[in-house]
Design an enzyme around this catalytic site. Structure first.
Site, PDB file in Angstrom:
ATOM      1  N   GLY A   1       9.481  -1.827  -0.993  1.00 20.95           N
ATOM      2  CA  GLY A   1       9.603  -0.472  -1.523  1.00 20.95           C
ATOM      3  C   GLY A   1       8.389   0.387  -1.208  1.00 20.95           C
ATOM      4  O   GLY A   1       7.618   0.058  -0.301  1.00 20.95           O
TER       5      GLY A   1
ATOM      6  N   HIS B   1       8.512   2.099   7.364  1.00 17.65           N
ATOM      7  CA  HIS B   1       9.773   1.450   6.960  1.00 17.65           C
ATOM      8  C   HIS B   1      10.968   2.176   7.590  1.00 17.65           C
ATOM      9  O   HIS B   1      11.926   1.543   8.035  1.00 17.65           O
ATOM     10  CB  HIS B   1       9.938   1.484   5.438  1.00 17.65           C
TER      11      HIS B   1
ATOM     12  N   ASP C   1       1.825  -5.900  10.254  1.00 18.27           N
ATOM     13  CA  ASP C   1       1.603  -7.230   9.681  1.00 18.27           C
ATOM     14  C   ASP C   1       1.838  -8.255  10.790  1.00 18.27           C
ATOM     15  O   ASP C   1       2.836  -8.984  10.798  1.00 18.27           O
ATOM     16  CB  ASP C   1       2.550  -7.452   8.502  1.00 18.27           C
TER      17      ASP C   1
ATOM     18  N   VAL D   1       3.612   2.403  12.844  1.00 16.58           N
ATOM     19  CA  VAL D   1       3.663   3.869  12.781  1.00 16.58           C
ATOM     20  C   VAL D   1       2.346   4.346  12.179  1.00 16.58           C
ATOM     21  O   VAL D   1       1.869   3.776  11.192  1.00 16.58           O
ATOM     22  CB  VAL D   1       4.868   4.347  11.946  1.00 16.58           C
TER      23      VAL D   1
ATOM     24  N   SER E   1       0.863   2.436   5.466  1.00 15.50           N
ATOM     25  CA  SER E   1       0.988   1.287   4.564  1.00 15.50           C
ATOM     26  C   SER E   1       1.202   1.829   3.162  1.00 15.50           C
ATOM     27  O   SER E   1       0.614   2.861   2.793  1.00 15.50           O
ATOM     28  CB  SER E   1      -0.313   0.466   4.603  1.00 15.50           C
ATOM     29  N   SER E   2       1.996   1.120   2.380  1.00 13.79           N
ATOM     30  CA  SER E   2       2.226   1.556   0.996  1.00 13.79           C
ATOM     31  C   SER E   2       0.906   1.566   0.225  1.00 13.79           C
ATOM     32  O   SER E   2       0.716   2.345  -0.701  1.00 13.79           O
ATOM     33  CB  SER E   2       3.207   0.620   0.302  1.00 13.79           C
ATOM     34  N   ARG E   3      -0.032   0.677   0.615  1.00 13.11           N
ATOM     35  CA  ARG E   3      -1.305   0.582  -0.114  1.00 13.11           C
ATOM     36  C   ARG E   3      -2.253   1.740   0.201  1.00 13.11           C
ATOM     37  O   ARG E   3      -3.249   1.914  -0.499  1.00 13.11           O
ATOM     38  CB  ARG E   3      -1.990  -0.748   0.183  1.00 13.11           C
TER      39      ARG E   3
HETATM   40  O1  PAF Z   1       6.039  -6.894   4.635  1.00 13.59           O
HETATM   41  C1  PAF Z   1       6.515  -6.829   3.474  1.00 13.59           C
HETATM   42  O2  PAF Z   1       6.758  -5.752   2.934  1.00 13.59           O
HETATM   43  C2  PAF Z   1       6.774  -8.109   2.699  1.00 13.59           C
HETATM   44  O3  PAF Z   1       5.814  -9.071   2.996  1.00 13.59           O
HETATM   45  C3  PAF Z   1       8.196  -8.659   2.923  1.00 13.59           C
HETATM   46  C4  PAF Z   1       8.413  -9.075   4.365  1.00 13.59           C
HETATM   47  C5  PAF Z   1       9.229  -7.618   2.528  1.00 13.59           C
HETATM   48  C6  PAF Z   1       8.416  -9.896   2.032  1.00 13.59           C
HETATM   49  O4  PAF Z   1       8.243  -9.607   0.696  1.00 13.59           O
END
Ligand code: PAF
Length: 288
Positions: free
Chosen positions: A32, A38, A151, A177, A186-188
């Site tokens: 999320g 994403h 990642d 991206v 990144s969400s963070r």
């Molecule tokens: O990359 C992520 O967001 C997470 O590590 C994943 C692959 C959804 C697993 O929880």
């Protein structure tokens, strides 16, 4: 777009889609707090697959005891709207109890690839990732699953798991991206204040420096790493470096002398967020 909260519901939705003629199902696993990174995965799935499933699950087992599980950004309404806009057919939003019911006792682990870098800094992290991803693969039974190249080690570990467990799907890794200043999305990133955010641009800058050093003929990995560390020290003084490494793209083993294509990977801990990034550097045959 359909939204399912239980394993039974999402399986029924996918079975109906297949019965209606969907020949291929694409899965985009996420935690999320969706951003353009994403959405690029959803777009890729939309281009290639008849039916696109996005999973949104903040997976507790991949966070360490001092990790940011509780603080991890959650924005389910915006995420669902974004999934719909980008053409997802179904979103799977399970609860923790749905994924890990009482008595849950199985862990999937990948030896070797998962032990260095992120695996060393975050013990147990990849066991949590592999376990939840294996479950999502089992629940959704996708033909293709999409992950981001940011990642890098995660993608390599998941590819290894899929091969080793004979999972009948293809893993696609989509490019990172980036923000206009080069910062990997990144969400963070949302945790960073203005000062940290400005300094965090040095991560991608340092990777570009590494790329330039290799292209200019530097072959000693330690010297490239030193260049990256010193740029980060100068331009991102709030960041503590967890690691900077030059690795072989498939085995993820550290490279000492750069004779072939490599990936430069790094992790930096800012006061409010730990960030990772990487860049592949191709070494032209003529200059090896
Ligand atoms: O990359 C992520 O967001 C997470 O590590 C994943 C692959 C959804 C697993 O929880």
């Amino acid at each position: 777009m359909k939204v399912a909260k239980t394993v039974e519901e999402i399986r029924r939705i996918i079975a109906d889609a297949r019965a209606d003629g969907a020949g291929s199902v694409g899965l985009v696993p996420t935690m999320g707090a969706l951003h353009e990174g994403h959405y690029s995965l959803i777009n890729a799935a939309r281009c290639e697959c008849d039916f696109v499933v996005v999973s949104i699950f903040v997976n507790p087992t991949q966070f360490g005891p001092n990790g940011d599980y509780r603080e991890y950004p959650r924005s389910i309404e915006d995420d669902l709207a974004g999934c719909e806009t980008h053409g997802a057919d179904a979103v799977f939003v399970p609860s923790v109890d749905e994924m890990y019911p009482a008595g849950f006792a199985t862990t999937v682990g990948v030896a070797g690839l998962a032990e260095s870098m992120e695996g060393r800094c975050r013990p147990g992290h990849f066991d949590g990732v592999c376990t939840v991803v294996a479950k999502l693969f089992s629940i959704v039974a996708p033909d293709v699953a999409y992950f981001g190249a940011k990642d890098y080690q995660q993608a390599a570990v998941i590819k290894r798991m899929a091969i080793d467990l004979d999972l009948p799907l293809r893993i696609v890794v989509c490019p990172t991206v980036r923000e206009p200043d080069g910062m990997a999305m990144s969400s963070r990133n949302a945790y960073l204040d203005d000062e940290q955010r400005a300094q965090a641009a040095a991560l991608s800058e340092s990777l570009h420096l590494a790329e330039r050093l290799v292209r200019e003929g530097k072959r000693n990995a330690a010297e490239v790493i030193e260049g990256v560390r010193s740029l980060l020290g100068e331009k991102a003084p709030l960041g503590e470096i967890d690691y900077v490494a030059v690795i072989e793209p498939d085995s993820l083993e550290a490279v000492e002398i750069i004779e072939r294509d490599v990936v430069i990977v790094l992790a930096v801990r800012f006061p409010s967020a730990r960030l990772i990034d990487n860049m592949r550097v191709d070494v032209p045959k003529a200059s090896r």
